[in-house]
Motif scaffolding. Structure first.
Motif, short mmCIF file in Angstrom:
data_model
loop_
_atom_site.label_atom_id
_atom_site.label_comp_id
_atom_site.label_asym_id
_atom_site.label_seq_id
_atom_site.Cartn_x
_atom_site.Cartn_y
_atom_site.Cartn_z
N CYS A 322 12.63 30.68 -42.48
CA CYS A 322 13.79 30.20 -41.72
C CYS A 322 14.75 31.36 -41.51
O CYS A 322 15.78 31.49 -42.19
N ARG A 323 14.43 32.20 -40.55
CA ARG A 323 15.21 33.41 -40.31
C ARG A 323 16.58 33.13 -39.70
O ARG A 323 17.41 34.04 -39.64
N SER A 324 16.81 31.89 -39.23
CA SER A 324 18.10 31.55 -38.62
C SER A 324 19.02 30.80 -39.58
O SER A 324 20.08 30.30 -39.17
N LEU A 325 18.64 30.69 -40.86
CA LEU A 325 19.45 29.95 -41.82
C LEU A 325 20.80 30.64 -42.02
O LEU A 325 20.87 31.75 -42.54
N GLU A 326 21.87 29.95 -41.61
CA GLU A 326 23.22 30.52 -41.65
C GLU A 326 24.12 29.86 -42.68
O GLU A 326 25.05 30.49 -43.18
N ARG A 327 23.88 28.59 -42.99
CA ARG A 327 24.75 27.86 -43.91
C ARG A 327 23.90 27.19 -44.99
O ARG A 327 22.98 26.44 -44.67
N LEU A 328 24.26 27.44 -46.23
CA LEU A 328 23.51 26.90 -47.36
C LEU A 328 24.48 26.41 -48.43
O LEU A 328 25.42 27.12 -48.80
N ALA A 329 24.27 25.17 -48.88
CA ALA A 329 25.09 24.58 -49.95
C ALA A 329 24.18 24.08 -51.05
O ALA A 329 23.22 23.34 -50.78
N LEU A 330 24.47 24.48 -52.27
CA LEU A 330 23.71 24.07 -53.45
C LEU A 330 24.68 23.44 -54.43
O LEU A 330 25.52 24.13 -55.02
N CYS A 331 24.60 22.12 -54.59
CA CYS A 331 25.58 21.39 -55.39
C CYS A 331 24.86 20.60 -56.49
O CYS A 331 23.99 19.78 -56.20
N GLY A 332 25.24 20.84 -57.73
CA GLY A 332 24.65 20.12 -58.83
C GLY A 332 23.17 20.37 -58.99
O GLY A 332 22.43 19.47 -59.41
N CYS A 333 22.71 21.57 -58.67
CA CYS A 333 21.29 21.93 -58.77
C CYS A 333 21.06 22.62 -60.12
O CYS A 333 21.44 23.79 -60.30
N GLU A 334 20.43 21.93 -61.04
CA GLU A 334 20.28 22.45 -62.40
C GLU A 334 19.38 23.66 -62.49
O GLU A 334 19.47 24.44 -63.44
N THR A 335 18.48 23.83 -61.52
CA THR A 335 17.52 24.93 -61.58
C THR A 335 17.99 26.18 -60.83
O THR A 335 17.29 27.19 -60.82
N VAL A 336 19.14 26.10 -60.19
CA VAL A 336 19.64 27.25 -59.42
C VAL A 336 20.45 28.14 -60.35
O VAL A 336 21.60 27.82 -60.70
N GLY A 337 19.84 29.26 -60.76
CA GLY A 337 20.51 30.22 -61.62
C GLY A 337 20.56 31.60 -60.99
O GLY A 337 20.48 31.75 -59.76
N ASP A 338 20.63 32.60 -61.81
CA ASP A 338 20.75 33.98 -61.31
C ASP A 338 19.54 34.40 -60.50
O ASP A 338 19.69 35.06 -59.45
N ASP A 339 18.34 34.07 -60.95
CA ASP A 339 17.13 34.48 -60.23
C ASP A 339 17.11 33.89 -58.82
O ASP A 339 16.68 34.56 -57.86
N GLU A 340 17.56 32.65 -58.68
CA GLU A 340 17.58 32.00 -57.36
C GLU A 340 18.60 32.67 -56.44
O GLU A 340 18.33 32.87 -55.24
N ILE A 341 19.76 33.05 -56.96
CA ILE A 341 20.77 33.70 -56.13
C ILE A 341 20.29 35.11 -55.73
O ILE A 341 20.51 35.55 -54.59
N ILE A 342 19.65 35.80 -56.64
CA ILE A 342 19.10 37.11 -56.31
C ILE A 342 18.05 36.99 -55.21
O ILE A 342 17.99 37.82 -54.29
N CYS A 343 17.24 35.94 -55.30
CA CYS A 343 16.24 35.69 -54.25
C CYS A 343 16.90 35.47 -52.91
O CYS A 343 16.45 36.01 -51.89
N LEU A 344 17.97 34.68 -52.88
CA LEU A 344 18.69 34.44 -51.62
C LEU A 344 19.26 35.74 -51.08
O LEU A 344 19.22 36.00 -49.86
N ALA A 345 19.83 36.56 -51.96
CA ALA A 345 20.42 37.83 -51.52
C ALA A 345 19.37 38.74 -50.89
O ALA A 345 19.67 39.50 -49.95
#
Length: 475
Positions: A322-345
């Protein structure tokens, strides 16, 4: 007239009481009118609409405690006779408890040019809308909320819906059904709208798998679909996937929906641009469904996940496909930690806005945004206790002046349990949407109400002048 056009409805009303000339200008240029729809309105209607001849948007409201004294069928007939029928494009009815099917039919017959009709907290039933569709051939937007005259469809859905024969509504583009205990009565109406583009079914009782099958077959051109607090499962989502032009899908608190339903939508609805999922922490939608979205919906621009638990596995695929993904919200996601944010970056180059609430992230993950996500302009963090203010300040310095980031950390006592956080997050989303809708409303004050005092009129005029020209310099 130019000055009056820049004033709010309350300011216009205050200024119109200044002199007869301003009163005439206000009447000739006022396009929105909101009236207290009590029984006496029927007698006052000819005088009101003889003055306000340019009205195109009309709201008839009755306060919650005054429902017994609301506009009746006879009063509605008097109002209908006085309406500027050829100009009126929008009609809103609120709290008219004494208005029956005949009263709504009278108003609909007098407004053949309306394009938007909104009714809420009224006492007529679904049969009243047969007259609406027959009398208003240009109707494009219909909103029905909290009707009191609906029959009990428990165990008799087929019989009731067969009795109501709605005429074809080829002009109807948008339908919203909200807080209706017998909303299934309106399925034939929705199904009679072949050109329907937007459908919202919010907090309505009954099983919706089969009705959605009927709707999708009759209105295959759906572009936007909102489903909130409904009894719907994977079968219903599979029927929705027949709408291949679907671009916007909201699934809010539909606990019977699983990855299988999301996969069926993703495999056929390749034009999807916005996807909002509130999983209600049921853990029935996760990596498998999101990976299918990544493969099947390359044009996805906005993704909101509440109470859903994605991992690096699905987030990596979303960033790659999804190369056009511009807006992302992660709310109350227990599995979203540092590794997931690094992946997004590392993967989401087009991401512009990122919202993280109630997720176990820390400075290590957020630090990856220093060099990742080159398009990122706004980050909002809430209830992320692992993130420090030093990290936030460092991000501001590294990314520059156009970058905005906010951090709201609450104590564990205020945050409560994880389940309470999820409820609060969902409530905040709903409150934000309601606030946006209220901010967009621009209805005038009650023209049939009491006259304000001289002091209140002067305060309204002075506040309007301050907003336009600023406060006077101190002496």
């Amino acid at each position: 007239m130019v000055v009056f056009a820049s004033l709010s409805p309350a300011e216009r009303y205050a200024c119109s009481l200044t002199c007869s000339r301003w009163k005439e200008v206000d009447a000739a240029t006022r396009h929105r009118l909101s009236l207290d729809a009590r029984a006496a309105l029927g007698h006052a209607a000819p005088r009101i609409f003889a003055r306000f001849t340019a009205v195109t948007k009309l709201a008839l409201r009755c306060a919650r405690g005054c429902g017994a004294d609301s506009l009746s069928d006879d009063g509605a007939a008097q109002v209908a006779a006085a309406l500027p029928s050829e100009r009126l494009a929008r009609l809103k009815l609120r709290g008219l408890r004494q208005l029956s099917d005949d009263g709504l039919a009278s108003l609909a017959g007098a407004t053949p040019a309306i394009r938007k009709l909104s009714v809420a907290s009224c006492s007529f039933g679904p049969k009243a809308f047969v007259a609406v569709l027959r009398s208003c051939p240009l109707l494009e937007d219909l909103s029905v909320k909290r009707l009191r005259g609906l029959p009990d469809t428990a165990g008799a859905t087929a019989t009731i819906t067969e009795e109501i024969l709605f005429p074809p509504a080829s002009s109807l583009r948008s339908v919203c059904l909200k807080d209706l205990y017998s909303a299934l009565c309106f399925v034939p109406l929705v199904a009679s709208s072949p050109n329907l583009r937007s459908l919202k079914i919010l907090r309505c009782s009954g099983s919706w798998d089969l009705p959605l099958d009927i709707i999708a077959a009759r209105a295959p051109g759906l572009v936007e679909l909102h489903l909130e607090k409904l009894q719907i499962g994977d079968r219903g989502l599979a029927t929705v996937s027949a709408c291949t032009n679907l671009e916007v899908l909201f699934l809010v608190k539909t606990p019977e929906c699983t990855d299988a339903g999301i996969i069926s939508v993703a495999e056929k609805c390749h034009k999807l641009r916005k996807l909002h999922i509130d999983g209600w922490r049921t853990n029935r939608i996760g990596d498998h469904g999101l990976m299918a979205v990544a493969r099947g919906c390359p044009d996805l621009q906005e993704l909101v996940l509440i109470g859903v638990n994605p991992t690096v596995k699905s987030l990596r695929m979303l960033g790659e496909h999804c190369r056009s993904l511009e807006r992302l919200a992660l709310c109350g996601c227990e599995t979203v930690g540092d590794d997931e944010i690094i992946c997004l970056a590392e993967r989401c180059a087009a991401l512009k806005k990122l919202c993280i609430k109630g997720c176990p992230v820390s400075d290590r993950g957020m630090g990856a945004l220093n060099g990742g996500c080159p398009s990122l302009v706004k980050v909002k963090l809430k209830r992320c206790r692992g993130v420090s203010y030093e990290c936030v300040e460092n991000l501001k310095v590294v990314r520059g002046g156009s970058f905005s980031i906010s951090l709201d950390v609450v104590s564990e006592h205020d945050a409560g349990s994880a389940s309470e956080n999820a409820v609060l997050e969902t409530g905040q989303v709903q409150i934000t949407e309601l606030t946006d809708q209220m901010a967009a409303m621009d209805l005038p004050t009650n023209s049939a109400g009491a006259q304000p005092s001289a002091n209140s009129r002067m305060r309204s005029v002075m506040s309007a002048l301050r907003r336009r020209f600023g406060n006077p310099p101190p002496l």
